[in-house]
Enzyme design. Structure first.
Site, PDB file in Angstrom:
ATOM      1  N   ARG A   1      23.479  43.815  -3.136  1.00 49.82           N
ATOM      2  CA  ARG A   1      22.623  44.626  -3.986  1.00 49.82           C
ATOM      3  C   ARG A   1      23.444  45.665  -4.729  1.00 49.82           C
ATOM      4  O   ARG A   1      24.240  46.390  -4.145  1.00 49.82           O
ATOM      5  CB  ARG A   1      21.548  45.337  -3.157  1.00 49.82           C
ATOM      6  CG  ARG A   1      20.810  46.361  -3.992  1.00 49.82           C
ATOM      7  CD  ARG A   1      19.431  46.627  -3.552  1.00 49.82           C
ATOM      8  NE  ARG A   1      18.868  47.723  -4.310  1.00 49.82           N
ATOM      9  CZ  ARG A   1      17.933  48.516  -3.880  1.00 49.82           C
ATOM     10  NH1 ARG A   1      17.416  48.328  -2.670  1.00 49.82           N
ATOM     11  NH2 ARG A   1      17.463  49.485  -4.629  1.00 49.82           N
TER      12      ARG A   1
ATOM     13  N   ARG B   1      15.544  43.362  -7.488  1.00 48.44           N
ATOM     14  CA  ARG B   1      16.588  43.505  -6.472  1.00 48.44           C
ATOM     15  C   ARG B   1      16.625  42.311  -5.519  1.00 48.44           C
ATOM     16  O   ARG B   1      15.592  41.762  -5.153  1.00 48.44           O
ATOM     17  CB  ARG B   1      16.387  44.784  -5.674  1.00 48.44           C
ATOM     18  CG  ARG B   1      15.019  44.893  -5.080  1.00 48.44           C
ATOM     19  CD  ARG B   1      14.619  46.318  -4.795  1.00 48.44           C
ATOM     20  NE  ARG B   1      14.441  47.094  -6.008  1.00 48.44           N
ATOM     21  CZ  ARG B   1      14.321  48.418  -6.028  1.00 48.44           C
ATOM     22  NH1 ARG B   1      14.358  49.101  -4.920  1.00 48.44           N
ATOM     23  NH2 ARG B   1      14.157  49.067  -7.167  1.00 48.44           N
TER      24      ARG B   1
ATOM     25  N   ASP C   1      15.645  44.878  -0.559  1.00 42.21           N
ATOM     26  CA  ASP C   1      15.358  46.292  -0.391  1.00 42.21           C
ATOM     27  C   ASP C   1      15.032  46.481   1.086  1.00 42.21           C
ATOM     28  O   ASP C   1      14.229  45.727   1.632  1.00 42.21           O
ATOM     29  CB  ASP C   1      14.128  46.629  -1.241  1.00 42.21           C
ATOM     30  CG  ASP C   1      13.964  48.100  -1.451  1.00 42.21           C
ATOM     31  OD1 ASP C   1      14.674  48.640  -2.298  1.00 42.21           O
ATOM     32  OD2 ASP C   1      13.109  48.710  -0.772  1.00 42.21           O
TER      33      ASP C   1
ATOM     34  N   ASP D   1      13.797  49.502   3.445  1.00 44.79           N
ATOM     35  CA  ASP D   1      13.358  50.905   3.468  1.00 44.79           C
ATOM     36  C   ASP D   1      12.987  51.333   4.878  1.00 44.79           C
ATOM     37  O   ASP D   1      12.313  50.589   5.597  1.00 44.79           O
ATOM     38  CB  ASP D   1      12.095  51.076   2.615  1.00 44.79           C
ATOM     39  CG  ASP D   1      12.398  51.120   1.133  1.00 44.79           C
ATOM     40  OD1 ASP D   1      13.504  51.546   0.764  1.00 44.79           O
ATOM     41  OD2 ASP D   1      11.511  50.727   0.355  1.00 44.79           O
TER      42      ASP D   1
HETATM   43  O1  GSY Z   1       9.978  49.767  -3.205  1.00 43.14           O
HETATM   44  C1  GSY Z   1      10.644  48.610  -2.999  1.00 43.14           C
HETATM   45  C2  GSY Z   1      10.975  47.823  -4.232  1.00 43.14           C
HETATM   46  N1  GSY Z   1       9.810  47.555  -5.079  1.00 43.14           N
HETATM   47  C3  GSY Z   1       8.780  46.728  -4.827  1.00 43.14           C
HETATM   48  C4  GSY Z   1       8.450  45.875  -3.740  1.00 43.14           C
HETATM   49  O2  GSY Z   1       9.143  45.769  -2.726  1.00 43.14           O
HETATM   50  N2  GSY Z   1       7.284  45.150  -3.876  1.00 43.14           N
HETATM   51  C5  GSY Z   1       6.492  45.232  -4.983  1.00 43.14           C
HETATM   52  N3  GSY Z   1       5.394  44.499  -5.033  1.00 43.14           N
HETATM   53  N4  GSY Z   1       6.799  46.039  -6.019  1.00 43.14           N
HETATM   54  C6  GSY Z   1       7.928  46.770  -5.935  1.00 43.14           C
HETATM   55  N5  GSY Z   1       8.430  47.617  -6.846  1.00 43.14           N
HETATM   56  C7  GSY Z   1       9.566  48.093  -6.295  1.00 43.14           C
HETATM   57  S1  GSY Z   1      10.606  49.216  -7.069  1.00 43.14           S
END
Ligand code: GSY
Length: 191
Positions: A86, A95, A98, A100
């Protein structure tokens, strides 16, 4: 490392490449990280992107027990992201993966670079729906149970079951009888 394991929930997401393989690889890498035991994972959901237009995501939540301090757990998550290639280009952009830190026991942490519980988690169906699967009695910092969060039909419709939970490899952290932030019974207060 801290003296006793803490229960934490991590959010996983991917919307680039082989998304399902990426989610599985993230689970595998977490399970191989010293001080982290992956306990279980939610199903994998396909979710519409929140933020600028981009491909749909696959999202899941994993429950871990960790001996790491919160900052080290965050570093481990960032390490998994980096190992998977990443590159942090666009803040809300697509990405490969991710990872978190959504929660860390019952702790509320507000430090530069780390806010836990994740400040937007209760507003994001792609976190709420898989987390509900693992911890339906989950309490938010404002005292509400996660199950009481009312997401609109649009948000709920943006999250569709996609695949069974990623497989959870066994990892080296021994099981403990007392896990901070875990409950012995679903309705018991947090330890
Ligand atoms: O916040 C994590 C990255 N992210 C996401 C995600 O993981 N899922 C969805 N549905 N939308 C997202 N927008 C982001 S930025």
């Amino acid at each position: 490392m801290s003296g006793h394991p803490v229960r934490a929930f991590l959010g996983l997401g991917s919307n680039v490449g082989d998304r399902l393989a990426n989610v599985q690889q993230a689970v595998d890498r977490l399970a191989r990280t010293e001080g982290i035991r992956v306990v279980r994972a939610s199903r994998v959901y396909e979710t519409e992107p929140v933020g600028p237009p981009q491909p749909d995501y696959l999202n899941a939540v994993v429950e871990v027990e960790t001996m790491l301090q919160p900052g080290s757990l965050l570093e481990a998550c960032l390490g998994v992201e980096a190992a998977m290639g990443r590159v942090r280009a666009e803040r809300w952009g697509p990405r490969i993966v991710d990872v978190d830190v959504l929660t860390f026991g019952d702790e509320q942490i507000d430090e530069p670079g780390m806010t836990v519980p994740h400040p937007r988690m209760a507003h994001r169906a792609f976190v709420v729906v898989p987390l509900l699967e693992l911890d339906p009695h989950h309490r938010l910092p404002d005292g509400r149970r996660l199950a009481e969060v009312r997401l609109g039909p649009e948000a709920l419709g943006s999250v569709r079951p996609f695949a069974p939970p990623p497989s959870v490899p066994s990892s080296g952290v021994p099981r403990s009888h007392h896990i901070a932030g875990a409950r012995t019974r679903p309705d018991a207060p947090r330890s």
